[in-house]
Write an enzyme that holds these catalytic residues in place. Structure first.
Site: not given
Ligand code: G3P
Ligand code: CA
Length: 252
Positions: A18, A45, A47, A60, A120
């Site tokens: 994450h 993961e 963003d 993020h 994401e």
């Molecule tokens: O992978 C899902 C997760 O990353 C969604 O929540 O707020 O950490 O982007 P967030």
């Molecule tokens: Ca995310």
């Protein structure tokens, strides 16, 4: 084609770091990605959001306030301004001088060193902005190593139209009444609920698997929960502790 994200019972979970190894290094940076990869995460993961001049950057929050020494919404800052920020000191003095990466830089690093990206697309992207992201993924020759996920159904529809070759995931903080229906409609490879959402109705794992759809659950850091999710049959887990999950997982 069979969905290779679906796990055979008894085989290892997909480990998804994450924001990179975000408990060990500043989130969503090159170093966090590298630490996660070295720790055994096969997926990172990440963003993505556009700068003022339309460059897809890795961040993020909608502002740079929490994770850099600057202030302001990312969409009001140019790539030159974003590249001048310190994205490491907030986490620990040792990381002073770490820069905000662009999507292109982060993908280039994975292409050379190994690893795959769970990308994401943050909510609110226009079709042209999703198109920019797709162009970067293609320029980096990473279409076969990226899964695009979003909370934003429009972003997924744009991605499907622009890049039918990319696998898609829908992120949810509560379960849909009929997850299989929306997965089928959007052509999803993965349906990705929060841990809490999944636990309201764990039978959806089997429903989705029957429909050929995988499930990656977020964001889970407790080993007790990893065990529970593995028994529920989920395919992968998004975690802030990727090295620990990879180690736990290796015991399969
Ligand atoms: O992978 C899902 C997760 O990353 C969604 O929540 O707020 O950490 O982007 P967030
Ligand atoms: Ca995310």
């Amino acid at each position: 084609a069979p969905n290779t994200f679906i796990r055979t019972p008894g085989s290892p979970l997909t480990v998804i770091a994450h924001r990179g190894a975000s408990s060990a290094a500043p989130e969503n940076t090159l170093i966090a990605q590298d630490v996660a990869r070295r720790g055994g995460a096969n997926w990172i993961e990440t963003d993505v959001q556009p700068s003022k001049d339309g460059v897809p950057f890795i961040l993020h929050d909608s502002t740079v306030d929490r994770t850099t020494n600057g202030t302001g919404a990312i969409r009001t800052l140019t790539s030159t301004q974003l590249k001048a920020l310190d994205a490491g000191s907030w986490f620990a003095p040792y990381y002073a001088g770490v820069r905000l990466p662009t999507l292109a830089e982060q993908l280039a690093d994975l292409r050379t060193r190994g690893g795959n990206m769970f990308l994401e697309i943050k909510s609110g992207h226009s079709k042209a902005e999703v198109s920019q992201i797709v162009s970067v993924i293609r320029q980096q020759s990473m279409t076969n190593r990226v899964l695009v996920q979003s909370f934003d159904v429009d972003a997924l529809r744009y991605a499907r139209e622009l890049a039918p070759e990319l696998p898609l995931g829908l992120i949810r903080s509560t379960l849909d009444a009929d997850p299989v229906a929306i997965a089928t409609e959007l052509g999803l490879t993965a349906y990705n609920p929060s841990n809490a959402a999944l636990l309201t109705r764990p039978a959806v794992v089997a429903d989705l698997h029957r429909a050929g759809v995988a499930m990656m659950v977020w964001t889970v850091d407790a080993a007790g929960s990893w065990q529970q999710l593995e028994q529920l049959g989920v395919d992968g887990i998004v975690t802030n502790r990727p090295a620990e999950l990879a180690g736990w997982n290796a015991a399969f």
